[in-house]
Scaffold this motif. Structure first.
Motif, PDB file in Angstrom:
ATOM      1  N   MET A  31       0.843  -1.189   0.000  1.00 28.37           N
ATOM      2  CA  MET A  31       0.000   0.000   0.000  1.00 28.37           C
ATOM      3  C   MET A  31       0.881   1.244   0.000  1.00 28.37           C
ATOM      4  SD  MET A  31      -3.107  -0.664   2.577  1.00 28.37           S
ATOM      5  CE  MET A  31      -3.857  -2.261   2.705  1.00 28.37           C
ATOM      6  N   ASN A  32       0.338   2.309  -0.555  1.00 25.09           N
ATOM      7  CA  ASN A  32       1.062   3.567  -0.598  1.00 25.09           C
ATOM      8  C   ASN A  32       0.464   4.518   0.437  1.00 25.09           C
ATOM      9  OD1 ASN A  32       2.778   5.576  -1.404  1.00 25.09           O
ATOM     10  ND2 ASN A  32       1.543   6.182  -3.157  1.00 25.09           N
ATOM     11  N   TYR A  33       1.208   4.793   1.489  1.00 29.60           N
ATOM     12  CA  TYR A  33       0.732   5.637   2.574  1.00 29.60           C
ATOM     13  C   TYR A  33       1.169   7.084   2.338  1.00 29.60           C
ATOM     14  CZ  TYR A  33       0.092   1.195   5.005  1.00 29.60           C
ATOM     15  OH  TYR A  33      -0.303  -0.064   5.356  1.00 29.60           O
ATOM     16  N   GLU A  34       0.264   8.028   2.590  1.00 30.54           N
ATOM     17  CA  GLU A  34       0.570   9.439   2.455  1.00 30.54           C
ATOM     18  C   GLU A  34       0.021  10.195   3.662  1.00 30.54           C
ATOM     19  OE1 GLU A  34      -1.020  10.890  -1.215  1.00 30.54           O
ATOM     20  OE2 GLU A  34       0.030   9.394  -2.423  1.00 30.54           O
ATOM     21  N   VAL A  35       0.613  11.353   3.931  1.00 28.36           N
ATOM     22  CA  VAL A  35       0.146  12.206   5.027  1.00 28.36           C
ATOM     23  C   VAL A  35      -1.305  12.606   4.745  1.00 28.36           C
ATOM     24  CG1 VAL A  35       0.468  14.420   6.179  1.00 28.36           C
ATOM     25  CG2 VAL A  35       2.453  13.047   5.557  1.00 28.36           C
ATOM     26  N   GLY A  36      -2.148  12.503   5.761  1.00 23.87           N
ATOM     27  CA  GLY A  36      -3.562  12.855   5.627  1.00 23.87           C
ATOM     28  C   GLY A  36      -4.474  11.661   5.417  1.00 23.87           C
ATOM     29  N   ASP A  37      -3.909  10.506   5.044  1.00 29.60           N
ATOM     30  CA  ASP A  37      -4.719   9.295   4.858  1.00 29.60           C
ATOM     31  C   ASP A  37      -5.221   8.797   6.214  1.00 29.60           C
ATOM     32  OD1 ASP A  37      -4.090   9.445   2.190  1.00 29.60           O
ATOM     33  OD2 ASP A  37      -2.735   7.732   2.186  1.00 29.60           O
ATOM     34  N   ILE A  38      -6.306   8.043   6.190  1.00 31.40           N
ATOM     35  CA  ILE A  38      -6.865   7.432   7.403  1.00 31.40           C
ATOM     36  C   ILE A  38      -6.659   5.930   7.305  1.00 31.40           C
ATOM     37  CG2 ILE A  38      -8.934   7.122   8.835  1.00 31.40           C
ATOM     38  CD1 ILE A  38      -8.080  10.049   8.598  1.00 31.40           C
ATOM     39  N   VAL A  39      -6.019   5.340   8.330  1.00 35.75           N
ATOM     40  CA  VAL A  39      -5.836   3.890   8.355  1.00 35.75           C
ATOM     41  C   VAL A  39      -6.697   3.297   9.465  1.00 35.75           C
ATOM     42  CG1 VAL A  39      -3.518   3.821   7.369  1.00 35.75           C
ATOM     43  CG2 VAL A  39      -3.763   4.068   9.817  1.00 35.75           C
ATOM     44  N   LYS A  40      -7.241   2.121   9.187  1.00 42.76           N
ATOM     45  CA  LYS A  40      -8.002   1.380  10.193  1.00 42.76           C
ATOM     46  C   LYS A  40      -7.126   0.209  10.602  1.00 42.76           C
ATOM     47  CE  LYS A  40     -12.495  -0.671  11.087  1.00 42.76           C
ATOM     48  NZ  LYS A  40     -13.827  -0.990  10.547  1.00 42.76           N
ATOM     49  N   LEU A  41      -6.776   0.137  11.885  1.00 44.79           N
ATOM     50  CA  LEU A  41      -5.894  -0.905  12.387  1.00 44.79           C
ATOM     51  C   LEU A  41      -6.696  -2.041  13.007  1.00 44.79           C
ATOM     52  CD1 LEU A  41      -3.092   1.302  14.000  1.00 44.79           C
ATOM     53  CD2 LEU A  41      -3.180   0.343  11.703  1.00 44.79           C
ATOM     54  N   LYS A  42      -6.040  -3.192  13.170  1.00 45.25           N
ATOM     55  CA  LYS A  42      -6.695  -4.385  13.711  1.00 45.25           C
ATOM     56  C   LYS A  42      -7.188  -4.166  15.138  1.00 45.25           C
ATOM     57  CE  LYS A  42      -4.160  -7.790  10.975  1.00 45.25           C
ATOM     58  NZ  LYS A  42      -3.198  -8.887  11.015  1.00 45.25           N
ATOM     59  N   LYS A  43      -6.313  -3.645  15.992  1.00 45.30           N
ATOM     60  CA  LYS A  43      -6.686  -3.441  17.393  1.00 45.30           C
ATOM     61  C   LYS A  43      -7.191  -2.021  17.594  1.00 45.30           C
ATOM     62  CE  LYS A  43      -3.530  -6.751  19.449  1.00 45.30           C
ATOM     63  NZ  LYS A  43      -2.478  -6.968  20.427  1.00 45.30           N
ATOM     64  N   GLN A  44      -8.187  -1.886  18.445  1.00 44.85           N
ATOM     65  CA  GLN A  44      -8.710  -0.552  18.698  1.00 44.85           C
ATOM     66  C   GLN A  44      -7.963   0.121  19.842  1.00 44.85           C
ATOM     67  OE1 GLN A  44     -12.871  -1.036  19.440  1.00 44.85           O
ATOM     68  NE2 GLN A  44     -12.624  -1.417  21.604  1.00 44.85           N
ATOM     69  N   HIS A  45      -7.987   1.444  19.818  1.00 45.58           N
ATOM     70  CA  HIS A  45      -7.386   2.264  20.865  1.00 45.58           C
ATOM     71  C   HIS A  45      -8.283   2.152  22.101  1.00 45.58           C
ATOM     72  CE1 HIS A  45      -6.097   6.276  22.574  1.00 45.58           C
ATOM     73  NE2 HIS A  45      -4.945   5.698  22.295  1.00 45.58           N
TER      74      HIS A  45
END
Length: 61
Positions: A1-15
């Protein structure tokens, strides 16, 4: 994947605040992420982000 500043990522574990979505503030060997729920910021290794990403929403230009 190409990550850029401003993108939103959804991670496996929640905060602990309950949110799973993080905004990318810095990209490099380490990422700076900001929790979309409470605003907490963390530095995390690129390898961990790539491994734990469920979804990537690109920023709108």
């Amino acid at each position: 994947m190409n990550y850029e500043v401003g993108d939103i990522v959804k991670l496996k574990k929640q905060h602990p605040c309950g949110s799973q979505e993080w905004e990318i503030l810095r990209v490099g060997a380490d990422f700076r992420l900001k929790c979309m729920g409470c605003g907490h910021q963390i530095m995390i290794a690129r390898k961990l982000v790539e491994k734990n990403t469920r979804d990537l929403k690109k920023k709108l230009d």
